[in-house]
Design a protein around this motif. Structure first.
Motif, PDB file in Angstrom:
ATOM      1  N   VAL A  17      82.323 -80.304  26.355  1.00 13.77           N
ATOM      2  CA  VAL A  17      82.450 -79.107  25.523  1.00 13.77           C
ATOM      3  C   VAL A  17      83.675 -79.272  24.637  1.00 13.77           C
ATOM      4  CG1 VAL A  17      82.866 -76.624  25.508  1.00 13.77           C
ATOM      5  CG2 VAL A  17      81.268 -77.581  27.134  1.00 13.77           C
ATOM      6  N   ILE A  18      83.506 -79.000  23.346  1.00 14.41           N
ATOM      7  CA  ILE A  18      84.598 -79.009  22.383  1.00 14.41           C
ATOM      8  C   ILE A  18      84.863 -77.567  21.970  1.00 14.41           C
ATOM      9  CG2 ILE A  18      85.402 -79.840  20.152  1.00 14.41           C
ATOM     10  CD1 ILE A  18      85.120 -82.021  22.209  1.00 14.41           C
ATOM     11  N   LEU A  19      86.094 -77.127  22.153  1.00 15.84           N
ATOM     12  CA  LEU A  19      86.493 -75.778  21.775  1.00 15.84           C
ATOM     13  C   LEU A  19      87.367 -75.865  20.530  1.00 15.84           C
ATOM     14  CD1 LEU A  19      86.776 -76.016  25.184  1.00 15.84           C
ATOM     15  CD2 LEU A  19      86.897 -73.542  24.866  1.00 15.84           C
ATOM     16  N   SER A  37      76.686 -75.208  17.914  1.00 12.98           N
ATOM     17  CA  SER A  37      77.503 -73.995  17.916  1.00 12.98           C
ATOM     18  C   SER A  37      76.926 -73.000  18.909  1.00 12.98           C
ATOM     19  CB  SER A  37      77.557 -73.392  16.504  1.00 12.98           C
ATOM     20  OG  SER A  37      78.402 -72.269  16.454  1.00 12.98           O
ATOM     21  N   LEU A  38      77.327 -73.157  20.154  1.00 17.38           N
ATOM     22  CA  LEU A  38      76.869 -72.250  21.199  1.00 17.38           C
ATOM     23  C   LEU A  38      77.595 -70.915  21.084  1.00 17.38           C
ATOM     24  CD1 LEU A  38      75.330 -71.641  23.824  1.00 17.38           C
ATOM     25  CD2 LEU A  38      77.203 -72.729  25.081  1.00 17.38           C
ATOM     26  N   GLY A  39      76.822 -69.833  21.044  1.00 18.85           N
ATOM     27  CA  GLY A  39      77.405 -68.505  20.936  1.00 18.85           C
ATOM     28  C   GLY A  39      77.532 -68.000  19.519  1.00 18.85           C
ATOM     29  N   SER A  40      76.965 -68.710  18.544  1.00 17.89           N
ATOM     30  CA  SER A  40      77.035 -68.258  17.153  1.00 17.89           C
ATOM     31  C   SER A  40      76.053 -67.117  16.922  1.00 17.89           C
ATOM     32  CB  SER A  40      76.760 -69.433  16.214  1.00 17.89           C
ATOM     33  OG  SER A  40      75.476 -69.981  16.457  1.00 17.89           O
ATOM     34  N   PRO A  74      83.678 -70.566  17.138  1.00 17.66           N
ATOM     35  CA  PRO A  74      85.138 -70.317  17.122  1.00 17.66           C
ATOM     36  C   PRO A  74      85.548 -68.997  17.764  1.00 17.66           C
ATOM     37  CG  PRO A  74      84.414 -71.187  15.004  1.00 17.66           C
ATOM     38  CD  PRO A  74      83.170 -70.900  15.794  1.00 17.66           C
ATOM     39  N   HIS A  75      84.738 -67.955  17.616  1.00 21.17           N
ATOM     40  CA  HIS A  75      85.178 -66.653  18.105  1.00 21.17           C
ATOM     41  C   HIS A  75      85.078 -66.531  19.625  1.00 21.17           C
ATOM     42  CE1 HIS A  75      80.798 -66.073  17.912  1.00 21.17           C
ATOM     43  NE2 HIS A  75      80.955 -65.107  18.810  1.00 21.17           N
ATOM     44  N   ILE A  76      84.409 -67.450  20.308  1.00 23.13           N
ATOM     45  CA  ILE A  76      84.322 -67.376  21.766  1.00 23.13           C
ATOM     46  C   ILE A  76      85.168 -68.467  22.438  1.00 23.13           C
ATOM     47  CG2 ILE A  76      81.990 -66.450  21.562  1.00 23.13           C
ATOM     48  CD1 ILE A  76      80.948 -69.098  22.610  1.00 23.13           C
ATOM     49  N   CYS A  77      86.068 -69.069  21.681  1.00 23.90           N
ATOM     50  CA  CYS A  77      86.903 -70.151  22.235  1.00 23.90           C
ATOM     51  C   CYS A  77      88.246 -69.662  22.734  1.00 23.90           C
ATOM     52  CB  CYS A  77      87.114 -71.239  21.175  1.00 23.90           C
ATOM     53  SG  CYS A  77      85.624 -72.157  20.735  1.00 23.90           S
ATOM     54  N   SER A  78      88.474 -68.388  22.774  1.00 26.63           N
ATOM     55  CA  SER A  78      89.758 -67.853  23.215  1.00 26.63           C
ATOM     56  C   SER A  78      89.542 -66.871  24.349  1.00 26.63           C
ATOM     57  CB  SER A  78      90.491 -67.170  22.051  1.00 26.63           C
ATOM     58  OG  SER A  78      89.727 -66.095  21.551  1.00 26.63           O
ATOM     59  N   GLU A  79      90.615 -66.631  25.077  1.00 24.14           N
ATOM     60  CA  GLU A  79      90.550 -65.688  26.188  1.00 24.14           C
ATOM     61  C   GLU A  79      90.450 -64.246  25.724  1.00 24.14           C
ATOM     62  OE1 GLU A  79      93.781 -66.356  28.819  1.00 24.14           O
ATOM     63  OE2 GLU A  79      92.987 -68.279  29.555  1.00 24.14           O
ATOM     64  N   ALA A  80      90.703 -64.000  24.438  1.00 24.97           N
ATOM     65  CA  ALA A  80      90.532 -62.641  23.920  1.00 24.97           C
ATOM     66  C   ALA A  80      89.073 -62.212  23.968  1.00 24.97           C
ATOM     67  CB  ALA A  80      91.059 -62.561  22.486  1.00 24.97           C
ATOM     68  N   TRP A  81      88.149 -63.180  23.933  1.00 24.68           N
ATOM     69  CA  TRP A  81      86.723 -62.852  24.016  1.00 24.68           C
ATOM     70  C   TRP A  81      86.199 -62.929  25.443  1.00 24.68           C
ATOM     71  CZ3 TRP A  81      82.225 -65.485  25.435  1.00 24.68           C
ATOM     72  CH2 TRP A  81      81.022 -64.876  25.055  1.00 24.68           C
ATOM     73  N   GLY A  82      86.574 -63.959  26.176  1.00 24.03           N
ATOM     74  CA  GLY A  82      86.019 -64.149  27.515  1.00 24.03           C
ATOM     75  C   GLY A  82      86.849 -63.581  28.636  1.00 24.03           C
ATOM     76  N   GLY A  83      88.049 -63.095  28.340  1.00 23.25           N
ATOM     77  CA  GLY A  83      88.890 -62.552  29.396  1.00 23.25           C
ATOM     78  C   GLY A  83      89.838 -63.594  29.955  1.00 23.25           C
ATOM     79  N   HIS A  84      90.633 -63.161  30.907  1.00 26.64           N
ATOM     80  CA  HIS A  84      91.640 -64.034  31.498  1.00 26.64           C
ATOM     81  C   HIS A  84      90.975 -65.190  32.254  1.00 26.64           C
ATOM     82  CE1 HIS A  84      95.419 -65.285  33.241  1.00 26.64           C
ATOM     83  NE2 HIS A  84      94.878 -65.222  34.451  1.00 26.64           N
ATOM     84  N   GLY A  85      91.440 -66.408  31.992  1.00 27.15           N
ATOM     85  CA  GLY A  85      90.892 -67.579  32.645  1.00 27.15           C
ATOM     86  C   GLY A  85      89.573 -68.061  32.076  1.00 27.15           C
ATOM     87  N   TRP A  86      89.248 -67.655  30.839  1.00 28.59           N
ATOM     88  CA  TRP A  86      87.960 -68.030  30.255  1.00 28.59           C
ATOM     89  C   TRP A  86      87.875 -69.541  30.013  1.00 28.59           C
ATOM     90  CZ3 TRP A  86      83.113 -67.376  29.347  1.00 28.59           C
ATOM     91  CH2 TRP A  86      82.502 -67.974  28.263  1.00 28.59           C
TER      92      TRP A  86
END
Length: 456
Positions: free
Chosen positions: A52-54, A217-220, A256-268
């Protein structure tokens, strides 16, 4: 009873574009199309594994660029490539290409841009004669592509894959596209997509070729309004399918928008790494422009979250990676590289390399002239005047050289000036001969608020 040492044979018939892992003879590797990324992974991506490439930068598409390298490498090696995208053919037409089997052209592509500016720098920079015969410091791994070894081809970003190659690959089923086709029920759509992937892998497993599964682009937006649980479910199910097909592997890049913990929560990010075999972040400087001035020759930083380790306890990258630069004292509990990694996208190729701070005094060159904020003032005068000057310049980095003259005794004064007007000049001359003149003694003191800059 005698024992015979079992030595693996070097004449194993491997499929084209594959290589045996240096850490385990039972692990077969394929190239991602980027030599520096293969080095970070420990030689390449193992079969039956997923990576996986983030790329969290919304202003760039470095994650999709890595997937295009993955697709181009598979087509160039004659392997079967599956693209999971609603418009997979358009994605394949945007991939890069090169002259396969021409080592001279590959070397030209490699060195045209990176070594083109070295001639100008050699004319300006003169080094000591003792360093002339030393090898230049390398920040990345070379891409050794030759006509005999087609493991990793050299691709040119300025050229596109010919349409004839795309058409030929599509006609021979070496390039297959799978649409996402997500409806309102996201969970049911993902389950149906996983069933289609399983069916394609089962049909292709009877063939002798290898299978590359690319998910750009998974999650686009074409995946609908997915949630973190849906993405984790897909990654876990895909890894289970790859374990059942040892001649297949998958490369995924998240939106890009699902590559941070702001979207998936802590420990994403850690959860994504747990459900895949390799997870690497390529954070571009578009989200933090202040880093552009700090690292002007790079476009982003590389962070390794997980590395593949099939059939072994430790990843092969811990021992065989050149870019990571493991220290000799690193053991099982310290299995991380000592080098910081970054990437840059030139006109010809994408490169992962080591990153370091520039030398002091300049962005790309060492300072050869005195700095403006470290001035040395040479003032001759009493100490009291100098201390007042320092008090007024407090807060600035200054270095002062104080020179103090001791006051001469009264006997050292000029007797011709000290005598009254009515006295005779002969009496003044007699006083000069009887009194010994004492020269003033000079004291020099050096003061600086940054003594580390001056070494005497």
């Amino acid at each position: 009873m005698s024992f015979k040492r079992r030595i693996p044979s070097d004449h194993v018939n491997l499929p084209p574009g594959t290589r045996i892992s240096p850490s385990s003879a039972s692990t077969v590797l394929i190239s991602t199309g980027i030599p520096s990324l293969d080095d970070v992974l420990g030689g390449g991506l193992p079969l039956s594994c997923s990576s996986v490439i983030l790329a969290p930068d919304n202003h760039s598409a470095y994650g999709e660029l890595v997937q295009k390298y993955f697709v181009s490498q598979g087509i160039a090696c004659g392997q079967q490539v599956f693209i999971v995208d609603d418009d997979g053919l358009s994605f394949a037409r945007g991939c890069m290409w090169t002259f396969v089997g021409s080592s001279a052209t590959s070397s030209l592509v490699n060195n045209e841009e990176d070594d083109g500016g070295s001639a100008q720098s050699d004319e300006r920079i003169k080094i000591a004669w003792r360093y002339e015969k030393m090898k230049m410091f390398q920040t990345t791994v070379p891409s050794g592509s030759s006509s005999k070894d087609d493991y990793c081809h050299t691709f040119d970003l300025s050229s596109r894959i010919p349409r004839s190659v795309i058409q030929d690959a599509s006609d021979t089923n070496r390039l297959v596209t799978l649409g996402v086709h997500v409806n309102e029920d996201i969970k049911a759509s993902i389950t149906r997509l996983l069933g289609n992937i399983q069916q394609v892998l089962s049909v292709s497993s009877s063939e002798t070729g290898l299978m590359r599964l690319c998910i750009p682009s998974l999650g686009s937006a074409q995946w609908g309004d997915v949630e973190p649980a849906d993405v984790l479910y897909f990654l876990h199910s895909l890894r289970r399918l790859l374990r059942q097909h040892p001649r297949a592997c998958a490369s995924i890049s998240l939106a890009p928008h699902i590559c941070s913990e702001a979207w998936g929560g802590h420990g994403w990010i850690h959860k994504v790494g747990w459900l895949t075999d390799a997870a690497i972040s390529m954070s571009g400087f578009g989200g933090n422009p202040s880093l552009v001035t700090l690292f002007p020759s790079h476009h982003g930083l590389v962070q390794i979250h997980k590395l593949p380790a099939p059939h072994t306890i430790l990843p092969a990258s811990d021992k065989y990676s050149t870019l990571r630069g493991l220290s000799s004292s690193a053991g099982a509990n310290a299995g991380s590289g000592e080098n910081n990694l970054a990437f840059k996208c030139t006109r010809k190729r994408l490169i992962l390399e080591t990153i370091h701070l520039d030398v002091e005094g300049g962005v790309t060159e060492r300072r050869t002239t005195p700095s403006t904020n470290n001035t040395i003032s040479l003032n001759a005068g009493p100490v009291d005047e100098m201390t007042d000057e320092h008090a007024s310049n407090k807060g600035r980095s200054r270095a002062a050289l104080e020179v103090e003259f001791e006051n001469a005794v009264a006997a050292t004064a000029d007797p011709l000036r000290c005598q009254p007007l009515g006295s005779s000049r002969s009496a003044a001359l007699d006083a000069t001969t009887t009194t010994k003149v004492k020269k003033p003694r000079k004291k020099v003191a050096f003061q600086s608020d940054r003594p580390d800059l001056y070494d005497f």
